[in-house]
Design a protein around this motif. Structure first.
Motif, PDB file in Angstrom:
ATOM      1  N   GLU A  95       0.840  -1.201   0.000  1.00 42.99           N
ATOM      2  CA  GLU A  95       0.000   0.000   0.000  1.00 42.99           C
ATOM      3  C   GLU A  95       0.880   1.257   0.000  1.00 42.99           C
ATOM      4  O   GLU A  95       1.914   1.317   0.666  1.00 42.99           O
ATOM      5  CB  GLU A  95      -0.942   0.002   1.206  1.00 42.99           C
ATOM      6  N   TYR A  96       0.414   2.249  -0.718  1.00 40.04           N
ATOM      7  CA  TYR A  96       1.171   3.486  -0.920  1.00 40.04           C
ATOM      8  C   TYR A  96       1.054   4.386   0.304  1.00 40.04           C
ATOM      9  O   TYR A  96      -0.048   4.777   0.703  1.00 40.04           O
ATOM     10  CB  TYR A  96       0.638   4.204  -2.158  1.00 40.04           C
ATOM     11  N   LEU A  97       2.210   4.732   0.921  1.00 36.06           N
ATOM     12  CA  LEU A  97       2.193   5.613   2.083  1.00 36.06           C
ATOM     13  C   LEU A  97       2.345   7.081   1.708  1.00 36.06           C
ATOM     14  O   LEU A  97       2.022   7.958   2.502  1.00 36.06           O
ATOM     15  CB  LEU A  97       3.319   5.235   3.047  1.00 36.06           C
ATOM     16  N   GLY A  98       2.868   7.347   0.505  1.00 35.73           N
ATOM     17  CA  GLY A  98       2.996   8.735   0.070  1.00 35.73           C
ATOM     18  C   GLY A  98       4.373   9.029  -0.473  1.00 35.73           C
ATOM     19  O   GLY A  98       5.204   8.137  -0.671  1.00 35.73           O
ATOM     20  N   ALA A  99       4.617  10.314  -0.688  1.00 39.30           N
ATOM     21  CA  ALA A  99       5.867  10.784  -1.279  1.00 39.30           C
ATOM     22  C   ALA A  99       6.418  11.934  -0.450  1.00 39.30           C
ATOM     23  O   ALA A  99       5.674  12.636   0.259  1.00 39.30           O
ATOM     24  CB  ALA A  99       5.629  11.252  -2.713  1.00 39.30           C
ATOM     25  N   ALA A 100       7.719  12.154  -0.538  1.00 39.91           N
ATOM     26  CA  ALA A 100       8.368  13.290   0.116  1.00 39.91           C
ATOM     27  C   ALA A 100       9.444  13.826  -0.814  1.00 39.91           C
ATOM     28  O   ALA A 100      10.108  13.064  -1.519  1.00 39.91           O
ATOM     29  CB  ALA A 100       8.973  12.882   1.452  1.00 39.91           C
ATOM     30  N   VAL A 101       9.608  15.143  -0.806  1.00 42.76           N
ATOM     31  CA  VAL A 101      10.584  15.793  -1.689  1.00 42.76           C
ATOM     32  C   VAL A 101      11.754  16.391  -0.918  1.00 42.76           C
ATOM     33  O   VAL A 101      12.733  16.827  -1.509  1.00 42.76           O
ATOM     34  CB  VAL A 101       9.902  16.885  -2.539  1.00 42.76           C
ATOM     35  N   ALA A 102      11.645  16.446   0.401  1.00 39.85           N
ATOM     36  CA  ALA A 102      12.695  17.001   1.248  1.00 39.85           C
ATOM     37  C   ALA A 102      12.369  16.631   2.680  1.00 39.85           C
ATOM     38  O   ALA A 102      11.279  16.117   2.978  1.00 39.85           O
ATOM     39  CB  ALA A 102      12.777  18.522   1.087  1.00 39.85           C
ATOM     40  N   ALA A 103      13.303  16.874   3.590  1.00 41.89           N
ATOM     41  CA  ALA A 103      13.065  16.566   4.997  1.00 41.89           C
ATOM     42  C   ALA A 103      11.882  17.381   5.515  1.00 41.89           C
ATOM     43  O   ALA A 103      11.671  18.515   5.094  1.00 41.89           O
ATOM     44  CB  ALA A 103      14.322  16.878   5.808  1.00 41.89           C
ATOM     45  N   PRO A 104      11.066  16.765   6.413  1.00 42.43           N
ATOM     46  CA  PRO A 104      11.250  15.455   7.028  1.00 42.43           C
ATOM     47  C   PRO A 104      10.717  14.337   6.131  1.00 42.43           C
ATOM     48  O   PRO A 104       9.631  14.456   5.569  1.00 42.43           O
ATOM     49  CB  PRO A 104      10.432  15.546   8.305  1.00 42.43           C
ATOM     50  N   TYR A 105      11.475  13.268   6.048  1.00 45.28           N
ATOM     51  CA  TYR A 105      11.041  12.097   5.285  1.00 45.28           C
ATOM     52  C   TYR A 105      10.310  11.153   6.242  1.00 45.28           C
ATOM     53  O   TYR A 105      10.805  10.088   6.593  1.00 45.28           O
ATOM     54  CB  TYR A 105      12.254  11.420   4.647  1.00 45.28           C
ATOM     55  N   ARG A 106       9.129  11.564   6.673  1.00 47.00           N
ATOM     56  CA  ARG A 106       8.332  10.799   7.633  1.00 47.00           C
ATOM     57  C   ARG A 106       7.011  10.381   7.001  1.00 47.00           C
ATOM     58  O   ARG A 106       6.393  11.155   6.265  1.00 47.00           O
ATOM     59  CB  ARG A 106       8.056  11.610   8.893  1.00 47.00           C
ATOM     60  N   PHE A 107       6.573   9.175   7.357  1.00 50.91           N
ATOM     61  CA  PHE A 107       5.351   8.620   6.785  1.00 50.91           C
ATOM     62  C   PHE A 107       4.543   7.942   7.887  1.00 50.91           C
ATOM     63  O   PHE A 107       5.094   7.170   8.683  1.00 50.91           O
ATOM     64  CB  PHE A 107       5.684   7.604   5.683  1.00 50.91           C
ATOM     65  N   GLU A 108       3.255   8.245   7.923  1.00 52.25           N
ATOM     66  CA  GLU A 108       2.378   7.617   8.907  1.00 52.25           C
ATOM     67  C   GLU A 108       2.080   6.183   8.498  1.00 52.25           C
ATOM     68  O   GLU A 108       1.772   5.891   7.348  1.00 52.25           O
ATOM     69  CB  GLU A 108       1.093   8.426   9.052  1.00 52.25           C
ATOM     70  N   LEU A 109       2.147   5.271   9.497  1.00 54.92           N
ATOM     71  CA  LEU A 109       1.924   3.849   9.241  1.00 54.92           C
ATOM     72  C   LEU A 109       0.474   3.438   9.506  1.00 54.92           C
ATOM     73  O   LEU A 109      -0.125   2.682   8.750  1.00 54.92           O
ATOM     74  CB  LEU A 109       2.867   3.020  10.129  1.00 54.92           C
ATOM     75  N   ASN A 110      -0.060   3.908  10.616  1.00 55.80           N
ATOM     76  CA  ASN A 110      -1.450   3.726  11.050  1.00 55.80           C
ATOM     77  C   ASN A 110      -2.128   2.456  10.540  1.00 55.80           C
ATOM     78  O   ASN A 110      -1.800   1.349  10.959  1.00 55.80           O
ATOM     79  CB  ASN A 110      -2.283   4.961  10.689  1.00 55.80           C
ATOM     80  N   HIS A 111      -3.058   2.580   9.590  1.00 55.28           N
ATOM     81  CA  HIS A 111      -3.923   1.466   9.196  1.00 55.28           C
ATOM     82  C   HIS A 111      -3.202   0.433   8.344  1.00 55.28           C
ATOM     83  O   HIS A 111      -3.721  -0.653   8.093  1.00 55.28           O
ATOM     84  CB  HIS A 111      -5.129   1.994   8.418  1.00 55.28           C
ATOM     85  N   VAL A 112      -1.981   0.740   7.874  1.00 50.95           N
ATOM     86  CA  VAL A 112      -1.304  -0.163   6.950  1.00 50.95           C
ATOM     87  C   VAL A 112      -0.445  -1.199   7.675  1.00 50.95           C
ATOM     88  O   VAL A 112      -0.334  -2.350   7.242  1.00 50.95           O
ATOM     89  CB  VAL A 112      -0.434   0.651   5.958  1.00 50.95           C
ATOM     90  N   ILE A 113       0.156  -0.814   8.804  1.00 50.37           N
ATOM     91  CA  ILE A 113       1.028  -1.738   9.519  1.00 50.37           C
ATOM     92  C   ILE A 113       0.197  -2.843  10.164  1.00 50.37           C
ATOM     93  O   ILE A 113      -0.962  -2.652  10.548  1.00 50.37           O
ATOM     94  CB  ILE A 113       1.875  -0.975  10.564  1.00 50.37           C
ATOM     95  N   ARG A 114       0.787  -4.021  10.319  1.00 49.31           N
ATOM     96  CA  ARG A 114       0.048  -5.158  10.875  1.00 49.31           C
ATOM     97  C   ARG A 114       0.952  -5.949  11.813  1.00 49.31           C
ATOM     98  O   ARG A 114       2.186  -5.835  11.767  1.00 49.31           O
ATOM     99  CB  ARG A 114      -0.465  -6.048   9.750  1.00 49.31           C
ATOM    100  N   ASN A 115       0.307  -6.785  12.631  1.00 56.25           N
ATOM    101  CA  ASN A 115       1.064  -7.652  13.520  1.00 56.25           C
ATOM    102  C   ASN A 115       1.920  -8.607  12.695  1.00 56.25           C
ATOM    103  O   ASN A 115       1.511  -9.065  11.622  1.00 56.25           O
ATOM    104  CB  ASN A 115       0.129  -8.469  14.412  1.00 56.25           C
ATOM    105  N   GLY A 116       3.114  -8.907  13.189  1.00 59.69           N
ATOM    106  CA  GLY A 116       3.974  -9.826  12.478  1.00 59.69           C
ATOM    107  C   GLY A 116       4.866  -9.111  11.501  1.00 59.69           C
ATOM    108  O   GLY A 116       5.262  -7.957  11.690  1.00 59.69           O
ATOM    109  N   MET A 117       5.196  -9.786  10.402  1.00 63.28           N
ATOM    110  CA  MET A 117       6.144  -9.242   9.432  1.00 63.28           C
ATOM    111  C   MET A 117       5.471  -8.250   8.480  1.00 63.28           C
ATOM    112  O   MET A 117       4.325  -8.456   8.063  1.00 63.28           O
ATOM    113  CB  MET A 117       6.787 -10.366   8.636  1.00 63.28           C
TER     114      MET A 117
END
Length: 878
Positions: A809-831
């Motif tokens: 799933e696409y978390l987004g894009a960044a063009v300069a600092a900060p290179y931060r991305f929210e994980l929220n609904h995409v991250i899951r238990n395990g790997m």
């Protein structure tokens, strides 16, 4: 919530960027539609049109013909359909002032740039009935004859005055008392005269049209400027007035010049020698009477001082000359065009040349940038060719225009010239514009583009004319950066700039003797987080226009309110400022001289009154310390930060603080104390989200922990009614330890390098196999997550654009600092499967490199080291 912040968040198409857009006779309606639509898709909704036929150069006069008017109609139609706007560049060609070729016509040739020049010969006296061929001196050229012929006008030189002056006994100067006006002894082109004992110099002063560019507008002359209006502005208004305010917004002027020397000579002033010769000086019919009235002396007696040292009155003559011609420019050039445009509802914007401090000088400059900006609706500057570069904020930085350029000026002076004029001049409504990124080339990818934009924003500039529109960037990245820029401009485009200090513009001091550039104290303040505006003496000469007053210990100019005035070192000071100092002392308003007090006036040889010496004189190195001890500051830091810049902008319901990290590589970590206890939000303008920051409120101050990555900027909003917002996550530093599969996709003609696996992140461009790689670098890994899911992914340092996928799933894009991305609904238990795709800067590509010496010489990449390549980390799970 503040209206402008609401509008920025809503994402309406905002028109704060208008890149140059070339239109040629080869363009069809379809080709124009395709190119304009591409701008729209990249998030650009306005443009500045340049017209040049396909077989003509930028410097050729391209006449406005039926082909042009037809293409202009195409542009109007397409912009109307897309909800876009455009401006007209009035250069025709570059720089502004050729009047669509009108000065080449017999009717207007005598209205083009005019100069006064000197010729001289030396005679040993005594001599009786000397025979001097004035006609020959009038026709003679100086210096390299072949070079001079390039700038020689078809209009013959005209004799004005002749004077004789005895040289000093030591041969080092002249005896002003010996001056003899011989003008009336010239008959039939011949001077016959007697001279006493000694060494004499005979000066012949001439009016000439030979100097810089031929067939260009004389900025000092009302009739000359009217030719430009009639030939360029009037026909466009006639053709476009039905589109005015809908698709057509107005005119943009580009670097008109006094032009008394050809090319780009940055240090031209009265008394200067160029290539071993004296120089012609700008002239018009109005100057002689104004100079005689100012000085109370016949013109012939004044003229030698414009080129040679004639004792203690030399500086007063030169100052009077510069003061007169810059006032004429303000009245006859910009003032006349502004009035013509204002009467028709046309917006008039643009910029002159400021490079290497030329904004106070002749040649390619206009003598006084504040005076030339008086007659326009937005203040304007220009930033090109690598002049602004992270960390190079000292004198002695190289760019194509100077082997030892003034980095202090580009970092601490240039943007402030524009924004200060926008702040103090009511007609500008806080608006200032910058033409930027010209001749930066491919090195101006997303990261450097954002650095330059943020530098200008934090210094108060809020409209942009990109010479490079950034279309070479991937659509995802350019659109994101353009949306960010428009939101920032909208938020910072109306209200009141808050700065504790006003710094006096140094033009008068430079015209009069020893002086200090205003950017010297400016740097001392900026690197200690004391903000400032630059103000000309004219705010005190025309108080009604600027709303200037000193009361209750403050200097008020328009909407600005300053707690102190800093005067850079000046050997001589304008008499208006002496009156201001007396007034300030009575009102309890502090005035500081930098390094030492002045010695006298710019306008006379009289002694200064004692009040001037009662003001405090502060060494440059102690200036910021003294101001802070005296309470003249707004914010404080927990530790010194040379490269942290800030801006405070306020409106009725909100105080906005912008912070920008201008450190070349490293992050900045500090705690900022801000004088407010209102509720505060952090506005992530790039991703268009509000957060509740982790702050501490005590003793009437808000302490804001600030961690900014390389070139990163941030906005804090102090106010009420922000609505529902998320809290900021705890940015603890848990580095992801893993193996990375690294693969490559070339975006040029070079083959893609082989993939590899690594347990650490490094500059892949440093590899002997990848020095010229340009393309996408894909980093793939897996990591485990438990029940307490992390909220955010922080990539650390990246060069330079990045897109991130988690579990497909696409978390987004960044063009300069900060290179931060929210994980929220995409991250899951395990790997979890993490894919990071970095697009590096195309400057490395062999396809973008050239062997053309001119292109190589002009591009900023020639004078700059390249960023590292790829994902550098550390990557953290937060």
């Amino acid at each position: 919530m503040d209206r402008l912040i609401q509008e920025a968040i809503s994402g309406n198409n905002l028109h704060y960027q208008q890149p140059f857009f070339k239109v040629s006779d080869k363009d069809t309606e379809e080709s124009l539609r395709q190119r304009i639509t591409e701008l729209y898709e990249h998030g650009i909704y306005s443009m500045v049109l340049e017209y040049a036929k396909s077989n003509e150069s930028l410097y050729s006069t391209t006449k406005f013909d039926a082909t042009w008017w037809e293409r202009l109609d195409y542009v109007s139609k397409i912009c109307g359909e897309l909800g876009m706007t455009f401006w007209m560049q009035d250069a025709a060609p570059f720089p502004s002032g050729s009047a669509n070729g009108a000065f080449q016509e017999a009717e207007h040739q005598g209205k083009s740039k005019k100069f006064i020049a000197e010729r001289h010969m030396d005679i040993k006296g005594p001599v009786q009935d000397a025979y001097i061929s004035v006609d020959k001196l009038v026709k003679a050229v100086q210096g390299n004859v072949l070079e001079a012929l390039n700038y020689m006008s078809d209009i013959p030189n005209r004799f004005l005055h002749a004077v004789a002056v005895a040289k000093s006994a030591d041969g080092e100067g002249y005896d002003p008392a010996s001056l003899i006006d011989l003008t009336h002894q010239v008959t039939g082109g011949v001077l016959r005269t007697d001279l006493g004992p000694g060494n004499w110099r005979i000066f012949i002063f001439i009016e000439t049209y030979s100097g810089g560019r031929k067939h260009f507008m004389n900025l000092l002359d009302e009739a000359s400027v009217r030719v430009q209006i009639d030939a360029v502005h009037a026909p466009h208004y006639k053709h476009l007035k039905h589109e005015l305010g809908k698709t057509w917004m107005g005119f943009f002027y580009d670097e008109p010049e006094l032009g008394n020397l050809g090319g780009y000579v940055f240090d031209s002033l009265p008394g200067k020698i160029h290539k071993g010769m004296t120089i012609p000086l700008p002239w018009s019919k109005d100057v002689p009477a104004m100079l005689e009235e100012r000085m109370g002396v016949e013109l012939a007696e004044l003229l030698p001082s414009l080129w040679y040292d004639f004792g203690e009155t030399t500086y007063t003559v030169r100052h009077a000359y510069m003061d007169i011609i810059t006032k004429l420019i303000a009245r006859n050039y910009n003032g006349q065009v502004y009035k013509w445009c204002e009467e028709r509802g046309i917006t008039y914007i643009g910029h002159v040349l400021e490079d290497e401090n030329s904004h106070t000088r002749l040649g390619c400059g206009t003598g006084n940038i504040f005076r030339v900006m008086e007659g326009q609706h937005m203040a304007g500057i220009d930033l090109i060719g690598g002049q602004l570069w992270p960390g190079l904020d000292d004198p002695g930085m190289s760019w194509y225009g100077a082997i030892d350029g003034d980095g202090e000026f580009y970092h601490y002076g240039l943007a402030k010239l524009g924004s200060s004029a926008g702040h103090i001049d009511p007609k500008k409504q806080g608006r200032s514009i910058c033409e930027l990124l010209g001749l930066y080339g491919d090195i101006a990818g997303s990261k450097l583009r954002k650095f330059v934009i943020d530098h200008l924003l934090v210094n108060g500039i809020n409209h942009f004319i990109p010479a490079q529109a950034g279309m070479e960037l991937d659509l995802t990245f350019s659109r994101k950066l353009n949306q960010y820029t428009d939101r920032m401009c909208h938020i910072l485009g109306d209200g009141q700039h808050v700065a504790p200090v006003a710094i006096l513009y140094h033009a008068d001091a430079e015209w009069s003797g020893g002086f200090q550039y205003f950017q010297k104290p400016a740097k001392a303040l900026a690197t200690n987080q004391i903000d400032y505006d630059v103000i000309p003496k004219d705010v005190f000469m025309d108080r009604e226009t600027y709303g200037t007053r000193i009361e209750s210990g403050k200097l008020h100019i328009h909407k600005e309110s300053y707690s102190a005035l800093v005067i850079p070192y000046c050997q001589r000071i304008p008499n208006e400022m002496v009156s201001v100092i007396k007034e300030a002392e009575q009102a309890g308003f502090p005035v500081y001289f930098v390094d030492r007090h002045p010695e006298g006036y710019c306008e006379s040889t009289e002694e200064l009154p004692p009040e001037v010496y009662s003001c405090r004189s502060v060494p440059l190195g102690k200036l910021a310390e003294v101001l802070r001890k005296d309470g003249i500051y707004e914010i404080s830091l927990s530790n010194p930060q040379h490269y942290l810049r800030y801006l405070h902008y306020k409106r009725e319901h909100v105080d906005i603080y912008m912070f920008h990290n201008e450190e070349p590589v490293n992050e900045i970590e500090t705690v900022v104390s801000i004088p407010s206890v209102k509720p505060v939000r952090l506005y992530d303008v790039m991703d268009n989200r509000l957060y509740i920051p982790n702050v501490v409120v005590k003793n009437g101050m808000t302490e804001v922990p600030l961690t900014l990555g390389q070139f990163e900027s941030v906005l804090f909003l102090f106010g009420e009614d922000f609505g529902e917002t998320d809290s900021m996550p705890d940015l603890r530093k848990d580095e992801l330890q893993t193996l990375w599969d690294v693969s490559f996709e070339s975006l040029d003609s070079q083959p893609s390098p082989e993939s590899f696996t690594t347990d650490h992140l490094f500059d892949v461009g440093a590899s002997s196999k990848l020095p010229n790689f340009y393309g996408r670098i894909k980093y793939t890994t897996s990591f485990a997550a438990g029940v307490n899911h992390p909220r955010m992914l922080d990539l650390g340092r990246v060069s330079e654009c990045v897109e991130v996928f988690l579990n497909g799933e696409y978390l987004g894009a960044a063009v300069a600092a900060p290179y931060r991305f929210e994980l929220n609904h995409v991250i899951r238990n395990g790997m979890n499967l993490l894919e990071i795709i970095v697009t590096n800067n195309r400057t490395r590509s062999k396809d973008s490199q050239t062997n053309d010496s001119i292109s190589i010489s002009l591009m900023s990449s020639t004078y700059a080291s390249l960023e590292p390549c790829g994902l550098l980390g550390p990557v953290r799970i937060i």
